[in-house]
Design a protein around this motif. Structure first.
Motif, PDB file in Angstrom:
ATOM      1  N   GLU A 201      21.355  44.745 -23.857  1.00  9.66           N
ATOM      2  CA  GLU A 201      22.309  44.458 -25.093  1.00  9.66           C
ATOM      3  C   GLU A 201      22.401  45.377 -26.345  1.00  9.66           C
ATOM      4  OE1 GLU A 201      20.278  41.099 -27.681  1.00  9.66           O
ATOM      5  OE2 GLU A 201      19.866  40.327 -25.877  1.00  9.66           O
ATOM      6  N   SER A 206      26.536  42.326 -27.465  1.00 10.94           N
ATOM      7  CA  SER A 206      26.010  40.998 -28.000  1.00 10.94           C
ATOM      8  C   SER A 206      26.624  40.433 -29.042  1.00 10.94           C
ATOM      9  CB  SER A 206      24.589  41.627 -28.720  1.00 10.94           C
ATOM     10  OG  SER A 206      23.719  42.061 -27.790  1.00 10.94           O
ATOM     11  N   SER A 207      27.957  40.690 -29.037  1.00  7.43           N
ATOM     12  CA  SER A 207      28.692  40.260 -30.218  1.00  7.43           C
ATOM     13  C   SER A 207      29.567  39.007 -29.774  1.00  7.43           C
ATOM     14  CB  SER A 207      29.964  41.242 -30.649  1.00  7.43           C
ATOM     15  OG  SER A 207      30.827  41.666 -29.614  1.00  7.43           O
ATOM     16  N   GLY A 208      29.773  38.716 -28.461  1.00  5.32           N
ATOM     17  CA  GLY A 208      30.262  37.666 -27.825  1.00  5.32           C
ATOM     18  C   GLY A 208      31.559  37.791 -27.974  1.00  5.32           C
ATOM     19  N   GLN A 213      29.855  37.514 -22.476  1.00  5.50           N
ATOM     20  CA  GLN A 213      28.825  38.391 -23.035  1.00  5.50           C
ATOM     21  C   GLN A 213      28.427  37.847 -24.437  1.00  5.50           C
ATOM     22  OE1 GLN A 213      30.543  42.038 -23.816  1.00  5.50           O
ATOM     23  NE2 GLN A 213      31.398  42.233 -21.610  1.00  5.50           N
ATOM     24  N   GLY A 214      27.151  38.408 -24.878  1.00  4.84           N
ATOM     25  CA  GLY A 214      26.610  37.948 -26.200  1.00  4.84           C
ATOM     26  C   GLY A 214      25.170  38.202 -25.919  1.00  4.84           C
ATOM     27  N   ARG A 215      24.371  37.753 -26.923  1.00  2.00           N
ATOM     28  CA  ARG A 215      22.776  37.805 -26.418  1.00  2.00           C
ATOM     29  C   ARG A 215      22.403  37.584 -25.135  1.00  2.00           C
ATOM     30  NH1 ARG A 215      19.676  40.743 -30.436  1.00  2.00           N
ATOM     31  NH2 ARG A 215      20.376  40.383 -32.440  1.00  2.00           N
ATOM     32  N   SER A 222      24.168  29.449 -21.790  1.00  2.00           N
ATOM     33  CA  SER A 222      24.879  29.259 -23.220  1.00  2.00           C
ATOM     34  C   SER A 222      24.605  27.714 -23.943  1.00  2.00           C
ATOM     35  CB  SER A 222      26.294  29.434 -23.155  1.00  2.00           C
ATOM     36  OG  SER A 222      26.788  28.710 -22.171  1.00  2.00           O
ATOM     37  N   GLU A 260      21.043  34.331 -31.705  1.00  2.00           N
ATOM     38  CA  GLU A 260      22.539  34.620 -32.365  1.00  2.00           C
ATOM     39  C   GLU A 260      23.207  35.821 -32.266  1.00  2.00           C
ATOM     40  OE1 GLU A 260      23.580  33.553 -37.021  1.00  2.00           O
ATOM     41  OE2 GLU A 260      21.563  34.238 -36.636  1.00  2.00           O
ATOM     42  N   ASN A 261      24.376  35.794 -31.659  1.00  2.00           N
ATOM     43  CA  ASN A 261      25.203  36.717 -31.658  1.00  2.00           C
ATOM     44  C   ASN A 261      25.607  37.639 -32.666  1.00  2.00           C
ATOM     45  OD1 ASN A 261      25.583  36.118 -28.755  1.00  2.00           O
ATOM     46  ND2 ASN A 261      27.477  35.057 -29.177  1.00  2.00           N
TER      47      ASN A 261
END
Length: 272
Positions: A201, A206-208, A213-215, A222, A260-261
């Motif tokens: 990350e 981690s921003s999505g 992508q994302g956390r 998801s 949480e992203n």
């Protein structure tokens, strides 16, 4: 150790930037597609290298700009006792134009400024990390061999390998050989993984903002990122980062399996 994130690939445009059109002069008047208006004058490029995707590019050919960067490093290390630096988007320092990652040739002034900076930091006992993301050994090769001389660089290649292996709930898609590659990969001349910064990350991933992508718990599941498999594969991911050869990096909240992203401009508080 304290590392500072420094951004010399671009600066803000007006009105936040006091160096913008510092003495009123500017030359290149084609304007900026991102809306910054006219180029910034004596401390900024006035040609096709004037803009990055995030703002105007300082003129690395200018002696005053080069001194400014080196003196900034000196101040942060000697007066603020910084241990080293993470350089933002070095690809857009060592290469020009807005789509710097597509440029085949180096921006020589940017390349040599990076060489001078890493040498200076090393002479002061510091450590230099590049966010270059091109998997290019030149970034971490010694300056004596024509490289830029960074001590480590972010390894996006390793992230994608781990994403393939640990970002899915489907066991049939896991490749042990790909996992081994993620653990053992290195840059030429750097020893076994010694010059990699490893992560599952970071602020971008981690921003999505990019699909898939994302956390890490969100990548795995998801619909239910607190599920057993999402949590366990997330732990396995950052444990791999911690025990593999290289420099491990954790993103805030990752150690608590935050789901949480990260949102640019509206960074979420961590739910202690």
């Amino acid at each position: 150790a304290v590392y500072i994130d420094i951004v010399w690939n671009h600066m803000n445009g007006p009105p936040q930037n006091g160096l913008w059109q510092f003495d009123g002069w500017y030359e290149y008047d084609n304007g900026f597609p991102s809306g910054y208006g006219l180029p910034g004058g004596i401390y900024f490029y006035q040609d096709e290298n004037a803009e990055t995707s995030w703002g105007p590019r300082p003129n690395y050919d200018d002696t005053t700009v080069r001194r400014y960067v080196i003196h900034n490093i000196e101040m942060l290390m000697k007066e603020c006792h910084a241990s080293g630096f993470r350089w933002d988007s070095t690809i857009c320092i060592r290469k020009g134009e807005q789509a710097c990652w597509d440029m085949p040739n180096d921006l020589v002034a940017g390349y040599t400024l990076l060489q001078a900076s890493t040498t200076f930091i090393r002479d002061l006992g510091g450590f230099s990390i590049a966010e270059d993301l091109q998997n290019n050994a030149t970034v971490t090769n010694p300056t004596s061999q024509g490289g830029i001389g960074f001590d480590a660089q972010w390894s996006d290649t390793t992230w994608y390998n781990l994403d393939d292996v640990l970002g899915t709930q489907d066991d049939s898609k896991r490749s042990i050989s790909q996992f081994v590659q993620a653990v053992e990969a290195s840059y030429p001349g750097g020893g076994l993984g010694a010059w990699r910064v490893l992560y599952t990350e970071n602020h971008d991933k981690s921003s999505g903002q990019n699909e898939g992508q994302g956390r890490w718990p969100m990548i795995v599941d998801s619909s239910n990122p607190t599920s057993y498999i999402a949590q366990k594969l997330s732990v396995l991911g950052y444990t791999t980062v911690l025990v593999s050869p290289g420099v491990p990096m954790l993103f805030y909240g990752q150690e608590f399996l935050d789901t949480e992203n990260f949102v640019f401009g509206d960074v979420p508080d961590f739910p202690w």
